[in-house]
Design a protein around this motif. Structure first.
Motif, short mmCIF file in Angstrom:
data_model
loop_
_atom_site.label_atom_id
_atom_site.label_comp_id
_atom_site.label_asym_id
_atom_site.label_seq_id
_atom_site.Cartn_x
_atom_site.Cartn_y
_atom_site.Cartn_z
N VAL A 77 0.86 -1.19 0.00
CA VAL A 77 0.00 0.00 0.00
C VAL A 77 0.89 1.23 0.00
CG1 VAL A 77 -1.82 1.25 1.23
CG2 VAL A 77 -1.76 -1.25 1.30
N LEU A 100 -9.67 1.96 1.92
CA LEU A 100 -9.42 1.76 0.49
C LEU A 100 -10.31 0.66 -0.10
CD1 LEU A 100 -5.51 1.90 0.55
CD2 LEU A 100 -7.10 3.75 0.01
N GLU A 101 -10.90 -0.13 0.79
CA GLU A 101 -11.81 -1.18 0.35
C GLU A 101 -13.11 -1.06 1.15
OE1 GLU A 101 -11.78 -3.85 -1.75
OE2 GLU A 101 -9.81 -3.49 -2.63
N ARG A 146 -5.98 -4.62 5.89
CA ARG A 146 -5.28 -3.33 5.91
C ARG A 146 -6.02 -2.30 5.04
NH1 ARG A 146 -0.40 -0.63 6.78
NH2 ARG A 146 0.60 -2.40 7.78
N LYS A 147 -6.42 -2.72 3.84
CA LYS A 147 -7.11 -1.79 2.95
C LYS A 147 -8.45 -1.35 3.52
CE LYS A 147 -4.91 -3.12 -1.39
NZ LYS A 147 -5.09 -3.73 -2.74
N ARG A 148 -9.14 -2.27 4.20
CA ARG A 148 -10.41 -1.90 4.83
C ARG A 148 -10.17 -0.89 5.96
NH1 ARG A 148 -14.09 -7.40 5.55
NH2 ARG A 148 -14.51 -7.76 3.31
#
Length: 765
Positions: A586, A725-726, A719-721
């Motif tokens: 990321v 980002l998600e 991590r993205k959540r």
């Protein structure tokens, strides 16, 4: 109607009449007032139906005009007349009797304007400060009276005058006998006043003799030189026969009358009119800041000030509903005591209990500011009263209770006032309340020596995550306060002897190792079986650190007893194995993102700690008692225990635990740096450090990773959540562990950044 017509006619005559010399004009207006009492038979008509207000205004104008026409500091004949004939004494008597009705208001206005508009110092004159003192006693006797506004204006102008010339406060400190004196009984002036007369005489040109100062406090008879004797007798009789009705006292009982200015202001702080109460608080703020020691002593020992502050704090605290949301307590807007105006109807973000919460925080802010402004001895006495009567008497039972809702609310309130306090003296008392005064090293046997400290630290590891987070946040903000005892009591006293280290004698082989930048007995992590998966991309090249770090100089050699910084930084960066890392997938989540924050925060902490005179290097081992049993202390024990469970705790708890530990590691004390940030410190048997705790967590993690299918894709998705980002989707297995791994990786990067920033700062000449 007839009296109004007479007043208009008189003004017309005065306008057409030739201008008289100022003194004659002044005497004329005063005689017009005294004649009213001699001639009138109807004392029920309000004063506004008479010419008295007009005559008083004219007298003021004449005094101001006279002062403007004369040289600075010179007393004119009109002022001499006012002082010599004790006009203020007579007006006080008329105001006290409130005859005609409304006269008290007119007298207060006259006194206020006289003190405010005349530039020369009037209060040193006995015929000014004595009636002023008596008029002060009339203020605040009854709440919500029609004269409240005039009373507070008068009291505030007296306070302002005392602020200009603090020594004058000695005139307003009365002997305790005054509290026993009835109306008209001779009073005794305080010793401080008598002692101050010589200097006052020199400064003001007034000669005050002790016998004058101990004059009667009862109603004074006016002596008018030009009045015929029979008229003087009539006036004297009229004044003596004025019916002085006894008014009911205000709800504040005054046990002492030593400092009536304070007592009257204290009464008016209870006014239902918020503007009056705020003005009274401002007056008290001026009085507590006066530098006179006698006034400070009288203020705290002979008035109800301490009781008022603490009792109101207690009642406002008790009025708070138990069900106030902790988030509301934290997020309610900043409170300024003078602007405590809240309308529930106008507030879009209103919540149950907001009015009560704002009232409590507003009054706490006032107490804080009052103590901050107060003279030193007064500040200490006021802060101790808050400690004993409010912190211990009211807050402690709430913090020690077993109800989870009660614990959460009371801890949130404690957290809020920890954030809010700005007075050093009140902060000191708050710290002693929370942590106790102990400074000797902790032992396991005496861990609960200060019950509240023990309970609050235990709450950092409470079964309720909400309580744990709130208590940890309170400690995090406490650590940011400019008070040396906080860190010493929680951590430093246990690291003083460095008995967490094991001192091994150097053999010839070890000396070679030290020369290569390593400490004897330390294990190079690149050779540690836990870190066999370290790849060259994950370490930072030596030349990069050499360019970032200052070059070696004769004064600052590289081999100065510190492990080379690139090894320390790489140790933290390489703690989490590659398989458990997700930040490199990321953008914008690299180690360098922490450097800027670490630099700013470290600079702030250095500024706070500068006056604590901490050593620049650790205490020499030969001077340390390494044989003593090491205990990291209750606070670090709980933090390390929670850090050891980072893979099994909720995300929010982990964020708060790591936040407190990173705050601790920022402090520029060599023992803290060594214990929390040096992976190569030679730990004594049975001791643990922050690094060793993380190593154990990583060992556990490496075993658990193998049992989770698709570990890396799941980790990246989590991590993205977390970064937004998600979008949120179906629940992922092992979510607690995955979030714990992400926090662990970020925490290691943060520690690496702090270690580098601290090394760079200490190595710069």
């Amino acid at each position: 109607m007839f009296s109004k017509f007479t007043s208009i006619l008189q003004h017309a005559v005065e306008a057409l009449a030739p201008s008289l010399p100022l003194q004659e004009d002044f005497v004329y207006h005063w005689k017009a007032i005294t004649h009213y009492y001699i001639e009138t038979s109807d004392d029920k008509a309000p004063v506004t139906d008479t010419n008295i207000p007009s005559h008083l205004e004219q007298m003021l104008d004449i005094l101001v005009q006279e002062e403007n026409e004369r040289e600075s500091g010179e007393t004119g004949p009109c002022m001499e007349y006012l002082l010599h004939h004790k006009i203020l004494e007579t007006l006080y008597t008329l105001g006290k009797a409130d005859c005609p009705p409304g006269m008290k208001q007119q007298v207060l206005i006259f006194y206020t304007k006289l003190l405010g508009r005349i530039r020369q110092p009037l209060l040193p004159h006995i015929n000014v400060h004595r009636p002023v003192q008596k008029l002060i006693r009339l203020c605040g006797e009854v709440l919500a009276t029609p004269t409240e506004n005039e009373e507070i204006q008068f009291l505030c102008i007296v306070c302002a005058k005392l602020k200009q010339d603090p020594y004058l406060v000695n005139f307003f400190l009365e002997n305790k006998m005054k509290s026993l004196a009835s109306k008209g009984v001779p009073s005794v002036i305080s010793e401080d006043t008598l002692k101050g007369q010589d200097s006052l005489s020199t400064d003001t040109g007034q000669s005050h003799h002790p016998e004058e100062l101990s004059g009667a406090t009862g109603m004074e008879q006016t002596e008018l030189e030009d009045e015929p004797p029979h008229q003087l007798d009539h006036l004297s009789t009229s004044l003596d026969n004025l019916s002085v009705t006894s008014l009911p006292e205000a709800s504040v009982v005054r046990p002492n009358q030593d400092y009536n200015l304070v007592n009257s202001l204290l009464n008016l702080t209870r006014s239902p009119d918020g503007r009056i109460a705020v003005k009274a608080c401002e007056g008290l703020m001026l009085l507590v800041s006066l530098p006179e020691p006698a006034a400070a002593k009288c203020l705290t020992q002979s008035t109800c000030l301490c009781e008022l502050l603490t009792d109101r704090l207690a009642s406002l605290y008790k009025a708070l509903p138990q069900s106030v949301d902790p988030l509301d307590i934290e997020t309610v807007e900043a409170i300024n005591w003078g602007l405590d105006s809240y309308s529930h109807k106008e507030d879009a973000s209103a919540f149950p209990g907001k009015r009560a919460l704002i009232s409590f925080l507003s009054w706490f802010d006032y107490c804080d500011q009052l103590i901050k402004e107060a003279q030193k001895t007064a500040a200490v006495a006021l802060a101790k009263a808050v400690h004993e009567r409010f912190f211990i008497g009211v807050m402690e039972p709430q913090l020690m209770q077993t109800s989870e809702m009660g614990i959460l609310t009371s801890t949130a309130l404690l957290h809020r006032i920890v954030r809010q306090v700005t007075s050093d003296v009140l902060l000191q008392e708050m710290v002693f309340f929370i942590l106790g005064e102990q400074r000797e090293p902790e032992t396991v046997a005496e861990i609960s020596r200060h019950p509240l400290r023990h309970r609050l630290i235990e709450h950092c590891d409470h079964i309720s995550d909400e309580i744990s987070i709130m208590t940890l946040r309170m400690f995090e903000h406490l650590l940011q306060k400019p008070n040396e005892h906080i860190l010493y009591n929680l951590v430093l006293r246990n690291l003083e002897e460095r008995n967490y280290t094991e001192c091994k004698p150097l053999c010839p082989e070890d000396k070679d190792v030290v020369e290569n930048g390593l400490i004897a007995g330390a294990v190079d992590l690149e050779e540690d079986p836990l870190f066999t998966d370290i790849s060259p991309e994950n370490t930072l090249p030596n030349q990069e650190w050499l360019s970032s770090s200052p070059p070696a100089t004769p004064d600052h050699p590289k081999n100065d007893g510190k492990t080379e910084v690139h090894k320390i930084v790489n140790s933290f960066l390489c703690l989490v194995p590659d398989d458990a890392k997700s930040s490199y997938h990321v953008e914008g989540t690299g180690y360098d993102t922490y450097l800027r924050d670490a630099h700013r925060q470290f600079r702030d902490y250095c500024a706070i700690c500068l006056r604590w005179e901490w050593p620049g290097s650790p205490k020499a081992l030969e001077k340390c008692n390494l044989e003593a049993a090491f205990f990291e202390g209750h606070f670090l024990k709980v933090l390390f225990d929670r850090m050891g469970r980072i893979l099994d705790q909720p995300y929010d708890v982990n964020l708060q635990v790591t936040s407190v530990l990173s705050r601790l590691s920022l402090f520029p004390h060599p023992h803290i740096h060594e214990y929390l940030l040096d992976p190569y410190v030679n730990l004594a048997p049975g001791c643990r450090s922050l690094f060793s705790v993380i190593v154990r967590v990583v060992g556990d993690l490496m075993l658990r990773i193998q049992r989770i299918q698709d570990f890396t894709p799941k980790l990246l998705l989590v991590r993205k959540r977390l970064l937004g980002l998600e979008p949120e989707g179906p629940l992922i297995d092992h979510i607690t562990l995955l979030e714990g791994v992400i926090v662990l990786e970020e925490f290691c990067k943060e520690l690496a950044a702090i270690a580098f920033v601290k090394y760079h700062a200490s190595s710069t000449p």
